[in-house]
Design a protein around this motif. Structure first.
Motif, short mmCIF file in Angstrom:
data_model
loop_
_atom_site.label_atom_id
_atom_site.label_comp_id
_atom_site.label_asym_id
_atom_site.label_seq_id
_atom_site.Cartn_x
_atom_site.Cartn_y
_atom_site.Cartn_z
N UNK A 1 27.02 9.09 6.25
CA UNK A 1 27.58 8.23 7.29
C UNK A 1 26.75 8.28 8.57
N UNK A 2 26.11 9.42 8.84
CA UNK A 2 25.27 9.58 10.03
C UNK A 2 23.83 9.80 9.57
N UNK A 3 23.35 8.85 8.79
CA UNK A 3 22.10 9.01 8.06
C UNK A 3 20.90 9.14 8.98
N UNK A 4 20.01 10.05 8.61
CA UNK A 4 18.70 10.18 9.24
C UNK A 4 17.64 10.04 8.16
N UNK A 5 16.49 9.52 8.57
CA UNK A 5 15.43 9.24 7.62
C UNK A 5 15.09 10.47 6.79
N UNK A 6 15.04 10.27 5.47
CA UNK A 6 14.68 11.33 4.54
C UNK A 6 13.33 10.98 3.92
N UNK A 7 12.41 11.94 3.87
CA UNK A 7 11.12 11.68 3.25
C UNK A 7 10.51 12.97 2.72
N UNK B 1 4.13 11.04 -8.84
CA UNK B 1 4.08 10.05 -9.91
C UNK B 1 4.99 10.49 -11.06
N UNK B 2 5.18 9.58 -11.98
CA UNK B 2 5.96 9.91 -13.17
C UNK B 2 7.46 9.74 -12.99
N UNK B 3 7.87 8.96 -11.97
CA UNK B 3 9.29 8.70 -11.79
C UNK B 3 10.10 9.90 -11.36
N UNK B 4 9.47 10.82 -10.63
CA UNK B 4 10.18 12.01 -10.15
C UNK B 4 11.13 11.61 -9.02
N UNK B 5 12.41 11.94 -9.17
CA UNK B 5 13.40 11.60 -8.16
C UNK B 5 13.25 12.55 -6.97
N UNK B 6 13.19 12.03 -5.74
CA UNK B 6 13.03 12.90 -4.56
C UNK B 6 14.13 13.94 -4.46
N UNK B 7 13.77 15.12 -3.99
CA UNK B 7 14.75 16.21 -3.87
C UNK B 7 15.82 15.90 -2.85
N UNK B 8 15.53 15.04 -1.86
CA UNK B 8 16.54 14.75 -0.84
C UNK B 8 17.73 14.00 -1.42
N UNK B 9 17.58 13.41 -2.60
CA UNK B 9 18.73 12.75 -3.24
C UNK B 9 19.83 13.77 -3.52
N UNK B 10 19.44 14.94 -4.01
CA UNK B 10 20.42 15.99 -4.28
C UNK B 10 20.98 16.55 -2.98
N UNK B 11 20.13 16.72 -1.96
CA UNK B 11 20.61 17.24 -0.68
C UNK B 11 21.63 16.30 -0.04
N UNK B 12 21.50 15.02 -0.31
CA UNK B 12 22.47 14.04 0.21
C UNK B 12 23.75 14.00 -0.61
N UNK B 13 23.79 14.77 -1.70
CA UNK B 13 24.98 14.78 -2.55
C UNK B 13 25.06 13.62 -3.51
N UNK B 14 23.94 12.93 -3.73
CA UNK B 14 23.96 11.74 -4.57
C UNK B 14 23.72 12.11 -6.03
N UNK B 15 24.62 12.97 -6.53
CA UNK B 15 24.61 13.36 -7.94
C UNK B 15 26.03 13.24 -8.47
N UNK B 16 26.14 13.10 -9.77
CA UNK B 16 27.46 13.01 -10.38
C UNK B 16 28.27 14.28 -10.15
N UNK B 17 27.59 15.43 -10.18
CA UNK B 17 28.29 16.70 -9.99
C UNK B 17 28.88 16.79 -8.59
N UNK B 18 28.09 16.43 -7.59
CA UNK B 18 28.56 16.51 -6.21
C UNK B 18 29.70 15.54 -5.95
#
Length: 249
Positions: free
Chosen positions: A180-186, A191-208
């Motif tokens: 809700x108070x998003x700040x730029x993540x980078x 290569x190879x379709x690796x999902x950025x680690x900040x996705x998990x830190x943002x809680x954007x996983x099914x588990x979270x």
């Protein structure tokens, strides 16, 4: 025969039926539906990831030495074979990002709606019990403070911030606040379709997101128990009407 005189003040105290929007139920149901939609995207993501992995395997064959290390000389010799594969990889990685899109916004929606549900519920519980300046002061509190202080004001056991279910509830607030108070993540691209680690830190996983849904369920259930109320039926029911009828005294 003389008719008894009716006191107008008593007439004003006669309960009347009113319609209520059950916003807490609406937010909870929407969060649960969002989580279900997110889970349904796994197969699409897996197919897109398999395509990326297949191309990456072919690229590795033409760009690595026999011992598995990247070798620019090998890649140069196989340039004609690598070029079309790299072009295909660019499209495959984009398609993988597209596949993740619906899951990501449904996971974000789950977190945000879980917190909305928790705040709507505690506000409704407080509004019927606090009045005047007590209510005004309560309404200005952050959501975690509302859940801590309302039970104390009502002389209930309340919630221990160092124990469950409040610990899980506190964890729920973190991804919601980051979203809700998003700040730029980078972070460096891989290569190879690796999902950025900040996705998990943002809680954007099914588990979270699943933990968020369970946490708000647990908090509401426990508050109902302490208040001597039934657990809200909409926590487990489906096809719920969000319009409720109640007596307004």
């Amino acid at each position: 025969m003389r008719l008894a005189r009716i006191d107008p003040a008593k007439l004003r105290r006669i309960p009347t039926l009113v319609s209520i929007l059950a916003a807490d139920a609406m937010y909870f149901q929407a969060a649960r539906n969002a989580l279900s939609r997110a889970a349904a995207q796994v197969r699409r993501i897996d197919r897109a990831k398999a395509r990326v992995d297949s191309l990456q395997g072919k690229i590795d064959v033409f760009s690595q030495s026999p011992d598995g290390e990247r070798d620019d000389r090998v890649a140069f010799r196989n340039y004609s074979k690598l070029e079309p594969l790299c072009i295909q990889m660019e499209g495959a990685e984009y398609q993988l990002g597209q596949a993740y899109g619906p899951m990501l916004y449904d996971l974000a929606t789950t977190h945000i709606l879980c917190v909305a549900c928790a705040e709507a519920h505690i506000n409704v519980q407080a509004q019927g019990r606090l009045h005047g300046r007590d209510w005004d002061a309560f309404e200005r509190l952050p959501i975690d403070a509302k859940w801590i202080f309302l039970p104390k004001l009502l002389t209930l056991p309340g919630f221990d911030p160092g124990k469950e279910p409040f610990q899980g509830f506190d964890m729920l607030l973190r991804p919601r606040n980051r979203l809700a108070h998003f700040r730029l993540q980078k972070e460096p691209w891989q290569s190879g379709g690796v999902v950025p680690e900040f996705v998990e830190r943002l809680g954007l996983t099914l588990e979270s997101a699943g933990s968020s849904l369970r946490s708000v369920d647990w908090m509401i259930t426990e508050l109902a128990r302490q208040l001597g109320q039934q657990r809200p039926y909409w926590l487990s029911a489906e096809d719920v009407s969000f319009f409720e009828v109640a007596f307004d005294e």
